[in-house]
Design an enzyme around this catalytic site. Structure first.
Site, PDB file in Angstrom:
ATOM      1  N   ASP A   1       0.610  -5.504  33.393  1.00  0.00           N
ATOM      2  CA  ASP A   1      -0.776  -6.559  33.840  1.00  0.00           C
ATOM      3  C   ASP A   1      -1.552  -6.910  32.479  1.00  0.00           C
ATOM      4  O   ASP A   1      -2.941  -7.290  33.151  1.00  0.00           O
ATOM      5  CB  ASP A   1      -1.211  -5.334  34.550  1.00  0.00           C
ATOM      6  CG  ASP A   1      -1.369  -3.946  33.942  1.00  0.00           C
ATOM      7  OD1 ASP A   1      -1.854  -4.404  32.356  1.00  0.00           O
ATOM      8  OD2 ASP A   1      -1.887  -3.611  34.493  1.00  0.00           O
TER       9      ASP A   1
ATOM     10  N   HIS B   1      -6.875  -5.439   3.477  1.00  0.00           N
ATOM     11  CA  HIS B   1      -6.572  -5.332   2.369  1.00  0.00           C
ATOM     12  C   HIS B   1      -4.909  -5.624   2.192  1.00  0.00           C
ATOM     13  O   HIS B   1      -5.082  -6.862   0.873  1.00  0.00           O
ATOM     14  CB  HIS B   1      -6.678  -3.371   1.757  1.00  0.00           C
ATOM     15  CG  HIS B   1      -5.712  -2.762   0.564  1.00  0.00           C
ATOM     16  ND1 HIS B   1      -6.540  -2.804  -0.168  1.00  0.00           N
ATOM     17  CD2 HIS B   1      -4.442  -3.510   0.253  1.00  0.00           C
ATOM     18  CE1 HIS B   1      -5.842  -2.022  -1.570  1.00  0.00           C
ATOM     19  NE2 HIS B   1      -4.982  -2.593  -1.240  1.00  0.00           N
ATOM     20  N   GLU B   2      -4.110  -5.206   3.299  1.00  0.00           N
ATOM     21  CA  GLU B   2      -2.849  -6.193   2.227  1.00  0.00           C
ATOM     22  C   GLU B   2      -3.190  -8.049   3.230  1.00  0.00           C
ATOM     23  O   GLU B   2      -1.850  -7.982   1.832  1.00  0.00           O
ATOM     24  CB  GLU B   2      -2.201  -5.282   4.025  1.00  0.00           C
ATOM     25  CG  GLU B   2      -1.895  -3.653   3.623  1.00  0.00           C
ATOM     26  CD  GLU B   2      -1.308  -3.465   2.356  1.00  0.00           C
ATOM     27  OE1 GLU B   2      -0.742  -4.195   0.797  1.00  0.00           O
ATOM     28  OE2 GLU B   2      -1.775  -2.154   1.925  1.00  0.00           O
TER      29      GLU B   2
ATOM     30  N   HIS C   1      -3.830  -9.232   0.185  1.00  0.00           N
ATOM     31  CA  HIS C   1      -3.210  -9.315  -1.619  1.00  0.00           C
ATOM     32  C   HIS C   1      -2.529 -10.808  -0.984  1.00  0.00           C
ATOM     33  O   HIS C   1      -2.029 -11.554  -2.142  1.00  0.00           O
ATOM     34  CB  HIS C   1      -2.143  -8.612  -1.319  1.00  0.00           C
ATOM     35  CG  HIS C   1      -2.778  -7.142  -1.729  1.00  0.00           C
ATOM     36  ND1 HIS C   1      -2.489  -7.283  -3.020  1.00  0.00           N
ATOM     37  CD2 HIS C   1      -2.371  -5.941  -1.862  1.00  0.00           C
ATOM     38  CE1 HIS C   1      -3.067  -5.800  -3.735  1.00  0.00           C
ATOM     39  NE2 HIS C   1      -2.845  -5.379  -2.585  1.00  0.00           N
TER      40      HIS C   1
ATOM     41  N   TYR D   1       0.443  -8.762 -11.183  1.00  0.00           N
ATOM     42  CA  TYR D   1       0.049  -7.103 -10.615  1.00  0.00           C
ATOM     43  C   TYR D   1       0.594  -5.994 -11.978  1.00  0.00           C
ATOM     44  O   TYR D   1       1.642  -4.923 -11.283  1.00  0.00           O
ATOM     45  CB  TYR D   1       1.066  -6.874  -9.247  1.00  0.00           C
ATOM     46  CG  TYR D   1       0.712  -5.230  -8.139  1.00  0.00           C
ATOM     47  CD1 TYR D   1      -0.528  -5.699  -7.664  1.00  0.00           C
ATOM     48  CD2 TYR D   1       1.053  -4.127  -8.247  1.00  0.00           C
ATOM     49  CE1 TYR D   1      -1.037  -4.619  -6.783  1.00  0.00           C
ATOM     50  CE2 TYR D   1       0.810  -3.322  -6.984  1.00  0.00           C
ATOM     51  CZ  TYR D   1      -0.372  -3.886  -6.505  1.00  0.00           C
ATOM     52  OH  TYR D   1      -0.306  -2.752  -6.053  1.00  0.00           O
TER      53      TYR D   1
ATOM     54  N   GLU E   1      -5.383  -5.039  -6.949  1.00  0.00           N
ATOM     55  CA  GLU E   1      -6.068  -4.420  -6.373  1.00  0.00           C
ATOM     56  C   GLU E   1      -7.465  -4.033  -5.889  1.00  0.00           C
ATOM     57  O   GLU E   1      -7.561  -3.644  -4.742  1.00  0.00           O
ATOM     58  CB  GLU E   1      -5.675  -2.657  -7.138  1.00  0.00           C
ATOM     59  CG  GLU E   1      -4.637  -2.341  -6.462  1.00  0.00           C
ATOM     60  CD  GLU E   1      -3.856  -2.698  -4.830  1.00  0.00           C
ATOM     61  OE1 GLU E   1      -4.729  -1.529  -4.666  1.00  0.00           O
ATOM     62  OE2 GLU E   1      -3.521  -2.999  -4.158  1.00  0.00           O
TER      63      GLU E   1
ATOM     64  N   GLU F   1     -13.756  -5.622   7.456  1.00  0.00           N
ATOM     65  CA  GLU F   1     -14.175  -4.285   7.647  1.00  0.00           C
ATOM     66  C   GLU F   1     -15.785  -4.471   9.022  1.00  0.00           C
ATOM     67  O   GLU F   1     -16.093  -4.597   9.761  1.00  0.00           O
ATOM     68  CB  GLU F   1     -14.121  -2.269   7.885  1.00  0.00           C
ATOM     69  CG  GLU F   1     -13.984  -1.270   8.329  1.00  0.00           C
ATOM     70  CD  GLU F   1     -13.622  -0.049   7.467  1.00  0.00           C
ATOM     71  OE1 GLU F   1     -12.742  -0.179   7.146  1.00  0.00           O
ATOM     72  OE2 GLU F   1     -14.722   0.551   7.016  1.00  0.00           O
TER      73      GLU F   1
ATOM     74  N   ASN G   1     -19.984  -7.584  14.265  1.00  0.00           N
ATOM     75  CA  ASN G   1     -19.372  -8.671  15.802  1.00  0.00           C
ATOM     76  C   ASN G   1     -19.040  -8.212  17.372  1.00  0.00           C
ATOM     77  O   ASN G   1     -20.185  -8.467  17.753  1.00  0.00           O
ATOM     78  CB  ASN G   1     -19.088  -9.672  15.617  1.00  0.00           C
ATOM     79  CG  ASN G   1     -19.312 -11.074  14.756  1.00  0.00           C
ATOM     80  OD1 ASN G   1     -20.162 -11.195  13.589  1.00  0.00           O
ATOM     81  ND2 ASN G   1     -17.609 -10.973  13.121  1.00  0.00           N
TER      82      ASN G   1
ATOM     83  N   GLU H   1      -9.947   5.236   5.656  1.00  0.00           N
ATOM     84  CA  GLU H   1     -11.199   6.685   6.625  1.00  0.00           C
ATOM     85  C   GLU H   1     -10.092   6.836   7.851  1.00  0.00           C
ATOM     86  O   GLU H   1     -10.508   8.294   8.350  1.00  0.00           O
ATOM     87  CB  GLU H   1     -12.170   6.460   5.966  1.00  0.00           C
ATOM     88  CG  GLU H   1     -12.788   5.709   7.581  1.00  0.00           C
ATOM     89  CD  GLU H   1     -13.078   3.904   6.956  1.00  0.00           C
ATOM     90  OE1 GLU H   1     -12.786   3.930   5.501  1.00  0.00           O
ATOM     91  OE2 GLU H   1     -13.599   3.148   7.519  1.00  0.00           O
TER      92      GLU H   1
ATOM     93  N   ASP I   1       2.214   3.192 -12.201  1.00  0.00           N
ATOM     94  CA  ASP I   1       1.837   2.720 -11.003  1.00  0.00           C
ATOM     95  C   ASP I   1       1.037   1.323 -11.653  1.00  0.00           C
ATOM     96  O   ASP I   1       0.225   0.614 -11.158  1.00  0.00           O
ATOM     97  CB  ASP I   1       0.238   3.677 -10.534  1.00  0.00           C
ATOM     98  CG  ASP I   1      -0.730   2.670  -9.289  1.00  0.00           C
ATOM     99  OD1 ASP I   1      -0.393   2.065  -8.534  1.00  0.00           O
ATOM    100  OD2 ASP I   1      -1.398   3.066  -9.782  1.00  0.00           O
TER     101      ASP I   1
ATOM    102  N   HIS J   1      -3.603   0.970  -8.829  1.00  0.00           N
ATOM    103  CA  HIS J   1      -4.612   1.400  -7.914  1.00  0.00           C
ATOM    104  C   HIS J   1      -5.647   2.572  -8.349  1.00  0.00           C
ATOM    105  O   HIS J   1      -6.422   3.016  -7.511  1.00  0.00           O
ATOM    106  CB  HIS J   1      -4.008   2.738  -6.714  1.00  0.00           C
ATOM    107  CG  HIS J   1      -3.089   1.383  -5.541  1.00  0.00           C
ATOM    108  ND1 HIS J   1      -1.331   0.560  -6.513  1.00  0.00           N
ATOM    109  CD2 HIS J   1      -2.943   1.263  -5.091  1.00  0.00           C
ATOM    110  CE1 HIS J   1      -1.640   0.640  -5.289  1.00  0.00           C
ATOM    111  NE2 HIS J   1      -1.934   0.787  -4.841  1.00  0.00           N
TER     112      HIS J   1
HETATM  113 CA    CA Z   1     -13.622   1.588   6.027  1.00  0.00          CA
HETATM  114 CA    CA Z   2      -0.467  -1.818  31.448  1.00  0.00          CA
HETATM  115 ZN    ZN Z   3      -2.915  -2.884  -2.967  1.00  0.00          ZN
END
Ligand code: CA
Ligand code: CA
Ligand code: ZN
Ligand code: CA
Ligand code: CA
Length: 452
Positions: free
Chosen positions: A57, A150-151, A154, A165, A174, A185, A191, A203, A244, A249
């Protein structure tokens, strides 16, 4: 097109675009570019075996989807992709990550090791689609809004600056992804009347609380807030997953903190004692400057020093030479240890009495060669144990790699010599500040050594 009501795991009840399908409605939609589609890997590692999520539905309730498999995270993935699309369209007039409407596909419940009872502890963009694991000991399912932003950030980088990278360029790759994750975010929350922690990354998905990274206080999670400062990770000529890729990172903290400073403004003193004052530009202007730096000026091999130059140019293009935006951008770079404060002049070096020689046996061993750049190349004898070379200089490009070469001379047998090379980067007359010991080593021969 249809509009679902979806009780998501991390972002409350959301309206999502969907489509009618056999059995009801599924998580595909074609109102944004070439579409947004979200699929179920069913705790497997195959993309081709993935199936649709279907609801009879189009009211995707917690009673139906907040289940043992936490299928409600499919709503977060679909929401994250739509919100990320809307951010890039609304703020940067960009039609999907490639600015050509590329379809955004997401796969949830992916597991790289099916059947072992442990979810995949990662989320990534593989160049074509988003993959989300369900997490295990560290993470909840990784479908948070800032992770999605974030992703896909990239993907935007790949289609613009395409920063390599590894090492500094990888750290900025990064950092830009964290910047876009936070920006997506915040824009979405504003909005929709949602509340999330803008300057924390991830977080929503930490089982033990906290976050993956803090843009407002990088040191909190082991990242540097200063170029080559505390927590700076060693860069490497052999980048690998084990290091890394040269600390990508970790060293992203410098770009993250720069962006935070220009967004909200701050006055303070950094860890090498430099007092700074950065005006607040707001997140929207900060993002416009940053994206112009990334999309117009950066190249694959860009360094932090170049990012400074490019962002100042971007702010000049958008707001004019000498604008408050140019001043804030420049002063934020100064705060993170890249370049001088706005106003042009580098701090005058502190006049300090040079130390007297501590060597007591210069008749047997001494420095007989030092070379840096093209300006300093000195072959000598024992110099009576001490040489004041302040009249010699070499011009080198800020932020570039340089090799310093040196060797020991001996009147008799060669002893083991210990070497340390310091640079007073912040020109305060002392060499004990973080990051100022640039080369150290030892040798028991008269051979020329070098460090970079
Ligand atoms: Ca955040
Ligand atoms: Ca449903
Ligand atoms: Zn990344
Ligand atoms: Ca597994
Ligand atoms: Ca110093």
């Amino acid at each position: 097109g249809a509009t679902a009501t979806f009780a998501t795991a991390y972002s409350g009840s959301r309206s999502l675009a969907t489509e009618t399908a056999t059995g009801g409605y599924h998580l595909r939609e074609y109102t944004r570019g070439n579409g947004i589609e979200t699929y179920n890997c069913k705790k497997g590692s195959s993309y081709t075996a993935a199936t649709d999520f279907t609801d009879a539905d189009n009211n995707w309730t917690a009673a139906e989807y907040n289940n043992a498999n936490f299928d409600n995270v499919a709503g977060d993935a679909h929401f994250g992709a739509q919100a990320t699309y809307d951010y890039w369209k609304g703020v940067h007039a960009r039609n999907s990550y490639d600015n050509a409407g590329a379809k955004i596909k997401s796969y949830v419940h992916f597991d790289d090791t099916p059947g072992d009872g442990k979810g995949f502890e990662n989320a990534y963009w593989d160049g074509a689609e988003m993959t989300y694991g369900d997490g295990a000991s560290t993470f909840k399912p990784l479908t948070a809004l800032d992770v999605c932003g974030h992703e896909i950030g990239h993907a935007v980088c790949e289609k613009t600056a395409n920063l390599t990278y590894a090492n500094e360029s990888g750290a900025m790759n990064e950092g830009l992804s964290d910047i876009w994750g936070a920006s997506v975010e915040k824009y979405t929350c504003d909005n929709l009347g949602l509340t999330k922690s803008t300057w924390d990354i991830g977080e929503d998905i930490m089982k033990a609380g906290g976050a993956l990274r803090s843009m407002s206080n990088p040191n909190l999670y082991g990242q540097p807030a200063l170029y080559k400062g505390k927590y700076w990770a060693a860069t490497t000529s052999a980048p690998s997953n084990a290091n890394d890729q040269g600390g990508v990172h970790t060293n992203s903290g410098v770009l993250n903190y720069w962006f935070y400073l220009i967004s909200v403004g701050k006055s303070g003193t950094n860890e090498v004692g430099n007092a700074y004052s950065v005006g607040a530009l707001g997140l929207s202007a900060a993002a416009k400057i940053t994206f112009r730096m990334e999309s117009v000026y950066m190249t694959a091999s860009s360094t932090y020093a170049q990012a400074r130059t490019y962002s100042i140019q971007a702010a000049t293009d958008l707001y004019g030479a000498g604008s408050t935006q140019v001043q804030a951008v420049t002063n934020a770079w100064y705060a993170v240890g890249v370049g001088a404060a706005y106003g042009g002049t580098t701090t005058t070096p502190t006049t300090s009495a040079y130390c007297t020689s501590q060597g007591g046996s210069q008749a047997y061993e001494y420095i007989d060669y030092v070379k840096l750049g093209t300006g300093i190349a000195r072959t000598s004898g024992a110099d009576g144990g001490y040489y004041d070379g302040t009249a010699s200089s070499a011009s080198v490009v800020a932020g570039s790699s340089q090799t310093v070469s040196f060797s020991a001379g001996f009147t008799g047998s060669a002893y083991t010599e210990y070497w340390k090379v310091y640079i007073d980067y912040n020109q305060n007359g002392v060499f004990t500040d973080s990051g100022e010991l640039v080369v150290s080593g030892s040798s028991s021969s008269a051979a020329t050594l070098s460090g970079t």
